[in-house]
Design a protein around this motif. Structure first.
Motif, mmCIF file in Angstrom:
data_model
loop_
_atom_site.group_PDB
_atom_site.id
_atom_site.type_symbol
_atom_site.label_atom_id
_atom_site.label_comp_id
_atom_site.label_asym_id
_atom_site.label_seq_id
_atom_site.Cartn_x
_atom_site.Cartn_y
_atom_site.Cartn_z
ATOM 1 N N MET A 128 0.843 -1.185 0.000
ATOM 2 C CA MET A 128 0.000 0.000 0.000
ATOM 3 C C MET A 128 0.881 1.239 0.000
ATOM 4 O O MET A 128 1.918 1.274 0.643
ATOM 5 C CB MET A 128 -0.931 -0.004 1.219
ATOM 6 C CG MET A 128 -1.835 1.200 1.323
ATOM 7 S SD MET A 128 -2.851 1.494 -0.151
ATOM 8 C CE MET A 128 -3.887 0.036 -0.124
ATOM 9 N N ILE A 129 0.439 2.241 -0.694
ATOM 10 C CA ILE A 129 1.225 3.464 -0.844
ATOM 11 C C ILE A 129 1.318 4.229 0.480
ATOM 12 O O ILE A 129 0.397 4.225 1.296
ATOM 13 C CB ILE A 129 0.592 4.360 -1.937
ATOM 14 C CG1 ILE A 129 1.529 5.503 -2.307
ATOM 15 C CG2 ILE A 129 -0.764 4.885 -1.489
ATOM 16 C CD1 ILE A 129 1.057 6.297 -3.508
ATOM 17 N N ALA B 248 -8.353 8.114 3.816
ATOM 18 C CA ALA B 248 -9.418 7.477 4.588
ATOM 19 C C ALA B 248 -10.205 6.462 3.773
ATOM 20 O O ALA B 248 -10.707 5.470 4.322
ATOM 21 C CB ALA B 248 -10.357 8.546 5.145
ATOM 22 N N THR B 249 -10.309 6.676 2.478
ATOM 23 C CA THR B 249 -11.107 5.770 1.644
ATOM 24 C C THR B 249 -10.266 4.704 0.943
ATOM 25 O O THR B 249 -10.826 3.758 0.391
ATOM 26 C CB THR B 249 -11.876 6.566 0.572
ATOM 27 O OG1 THR B 249 -10.952 7.336 -0.213
ATOM 28 C CG2 THR B 249 -12.871 7.505 1.232
ATOM 29 N N SER B 250 -8.941 4.842 0.985
ATOM 30 C CA SER B 250 -8.090 3.909 0.233
ATOM 31 C C SER B 250 -7.227 3.012 1.108
ATOM 32 O O SER B 250 -6.698 2.008 0.638
ATOM 33 C CB SER B 250 -7.168 4.701 -0.704
ATOM 34 O OG SER B 250 -6.209 5.431 0.047
ATOM 35 N N GLY B 251 -7.056 3.385 2.372
ATOM 36 C CA GLY B 251 -6.162 2.621 3.224
ATOM 37 C C GLY B 251 -4.697 3.004 3.061
ATOM 38 O O GLY B 251 -3.812 2.327 3.595
ATOM 39 N N ALA C 133 -3.642 12.453 -5.993
ATOM 40 C CA ALA C 133 -3.470 11.526 -4.880
ATOM 41 C C ALA C 133 -4.203 10.211 -5.137
ATOM 42 O O ALA C 133 -3.661 9.118 -4.897
ATOM 43 C CB ALA C 133 -3.956 12.165 -3.585
ATOM 44 N N ALA C 134 -5.434 10.299 -5.639
ATOM 45 C CA ALA C 134 -6.190 9.086 -5.947
ATOM 46 C C ALA C 134 -5.500 8.291 -7.047
ATOM 47 O O ALA C 134 -5.450 7.055 -7.009
ATOM 48 C CB ALA C 134 -7.615 9.452 -6.357
ATOM 49 N N GLY C 135 -4.944 8.990 -8.047
ATOM 50 C CA GLY C 135 -4.226 8.303 -9.111
ATOM 51 C C GLY C 135 -2.982 7.608 -8.601
ATOM 52 O O GLY C 135 -2.638 6.516 -9.062
ATOM 53 N N THR D 8 -4.022 4.362 -7.073
ATOM 54 C CA THR D 8 -4.371 3.397 -8.121
ATOM 55 C C THR D 8 -3.122 2.820 -8.770
ATOM 56 O O THR D 8 -3.025 1.599 -8.993
ATOM 57 C CB THR D 8 -5.257 4.056 -9.183
ATOM 58 O OG1 THR D 8 -6.453 4.537 -8.560
ATOM 59 C CG2 THR D 8 -5.624 3.069 -10.282
ATOM 60 N N ARG D 9 -2.149 3.676 -9.075
ATOM 61 C CA ARG D 9 -0.917 3.206 -9.704
ATOM 62 C C ARG D 9 -0.148 2.269 -8.789
ATOM 63 O O ARG D 9 0.401 1.258 -9.228
ATOM 64 C CB ARG D 9 -0.060 4.401 -10.106
ATOM 65 C CG ARG D 9 -0.614 5.195 -11.285
ATOM 66 C CD ARG D 9 0.385 6.217 -11.786
ATOM 67 N NE ARG D 9 0.645 7.258 -10.799
ATOM 68 C CZ ARG D 9 -0.077 8.355 -10.666
ATOM 69 N NH1 ARG D 9 -1.145 8.558 -11.433
ATOM 70 N NH2 ARG D 9 0.249 9.277 -9.777
ATOM 71 N N ALA D 10 -0.130 2.586 -7.483
ATOM 72 C CA ALA D 10 0.575 1.718 -6.535
ATOM 73 C C ALA D 10 -0.102 0.362 -6.436
ATOM 74 O O ALA D 10 0.550 -0.679 -6.379
ATOM 75 C CB ALA D 10 0.630 2.384 -5.168
ATOM 76 N N ALA D 11 -1.428 0.359 -6.417
ATOM 77 C CA ALA D 11 -2.162 -0.908 -6.351
ATOM 78 C C ALA D 11 -1.947 -1.736 -7.598
ATOM 79 O O ALA D 11 -1.816 -2.966 -7.541
ATOM 80 C CB ALA D 11 -3.652 -0.627 -6.153
ATOM 81 N N PHE D 12 -1.868 -1.086 -8.754
ATOM 82 C CA PHE D 12 -1.637 -1.805 -10.011
ATOM 83 C C PHE D 12 -0.257 -2.463 -10.029
ATOM 84 O O PHE D 12 -0.114 -3.604 -10.433
ATOM 85 C CB PHE D 12 -1.787 -0.842 -11.196
ATOM 86 C CG PHE D 12 -1.529 -1.475 -12.531
ATOM 87 C CD1 PHE D 12 -2.445 -2.357 -13.081
ATOM 88 C CD2 PHE D 12 -0.353 -1.216 -13.217
ATOM 89 C CE1 PHE D 12 -2.205 -2.956 -14.316
ATOM 90 C CE2 PHE D 12 -0.103 -1.800 -14.449
ATOM 91 C CZ PHE D 12 -1.031 -2.677 -14.994
ATOM 92 N N ARG D 13 0.754 -1.721 -9.550
ATOM 93 C CA ARG D 13 2.103 -2.301 -9.503
ATOM 94 C C ARG D 13 2.147 -3.502 -8.578
ATOM 95 O O ARG D 13 2.796 -4.511 -8.856
ATOM 96 C CB ARG D 13 3.108 -1.240 -9.038
ATOM 97 C CG ARG D 13 3.417 -0.181 -10.072
ATOM 98 C CD ARG D 13 4.661 0.600 -9.702
ATOM 99 N NE ARG D 13 4.522 1.286 -8.446
ATOM 100 C CZ ARG D 13 4.091 2.522 -8.325
ATOM 101 N NH1 ARG D 13 3.746 3.217 -9.399
ATOM 102 N NH2 ARG D 13 3.990 3.098 -7.150
#
Length: 202
Positions: A1-2, A38-41, A189-191, A194-199
């Motif tokens: 997680m980022i 808060a919404t992404s962890g 920030a949201a992007g 997303t990029r970190a989760a994709f990696r």
């Protein structure tokens, strides 16, 4: 997680070092970042020990039931615009972690004297532990890069978690972060999340 790395928030209460303004957020930008966290962890860290850590960040973290890690510069604790010993206790009492960012802003790859190494990697966390009332075994490297000698010194100092430049490996004690800058917006920030989760998924 980022993990996002935050520095100062709001109106600075001291003269900023050259280039520091590029890493300073408005309160509104910080609120946007917290909404994404808060919404992404995603995780949050705070470097340098600016007083905005306790005056602005802490109440907002508590309100959202979020936890974060704070890495003050031990040599600047109590100076104008920086946290003091009571502030460090407030962070710990609120469930936050206090780690070490060293004594002052030095590139640890270029620590050439034994005295300087002891001050940055031993004296700094020892002082922060005394002031906060909790052992300090986590480090954030200023300005981020490291080499084998730095890693060797950190292991000798008993580090359990280290934030540094570059990419981290799962299960490693070395962790990477994404530094937020003054042009931050919620979409970016949201992007980044997303990029970190994709990696990670790949």
């Amino acid at each position: 997680m980022i993990t996002f790395a935050v520095h100062g928030i709001g109106r600075p209460q001291r003269a900023l070092d050259p280039g520091e303004d590029e890493r300073w957020l408005t309160v509104e930008q910080f609120d946007d970042l917290l909404d994404v966290v808060a919404t992404s962890g995603a995780r949050l860290t705070f470097d340098d020990g600016n007083v905005s850590d306790v005056e602005i960040a802490l109440p907002r973290l508590v309100e959202r039931n979020l936890r974060a890690e704070f890495f003050p510069l031990a040599g600047r604790v109590g100076e104008r615009g920086y946290v003091n010993s009571a502030d460090l206790r407030r962070l710990v009492d609120a469930g936050m972690h206090v780690g070490s960012h060293g004594w002052d802003r030095h590139d640890w790859r270029h620590l050439d004297r034994a005295f300087t190494v002891r001050r940055e990697l031993d004296a700094a966390p020892r002082l922060l532990a005394e002031l906060s009332g909790k052992p300090v075994r986590r480090y954030s490297l200023p300005p981020g890069p490291y080499d084998r000698r730095v890693v060797r010194h950190l292991r000798a100092a008993g580090a359990t978690k280290v934030y540094a430049g570059g990419r981290s490996r799962p299960g490693s004690w070395l962790h990477s972060r994404v530094e937020v800058r003054s042009d931050l917006n919620a979409r970016w920030a949201a992007g980044a999340v997303t990029r970190a989760a994709f990696r990670c998924w790949r």
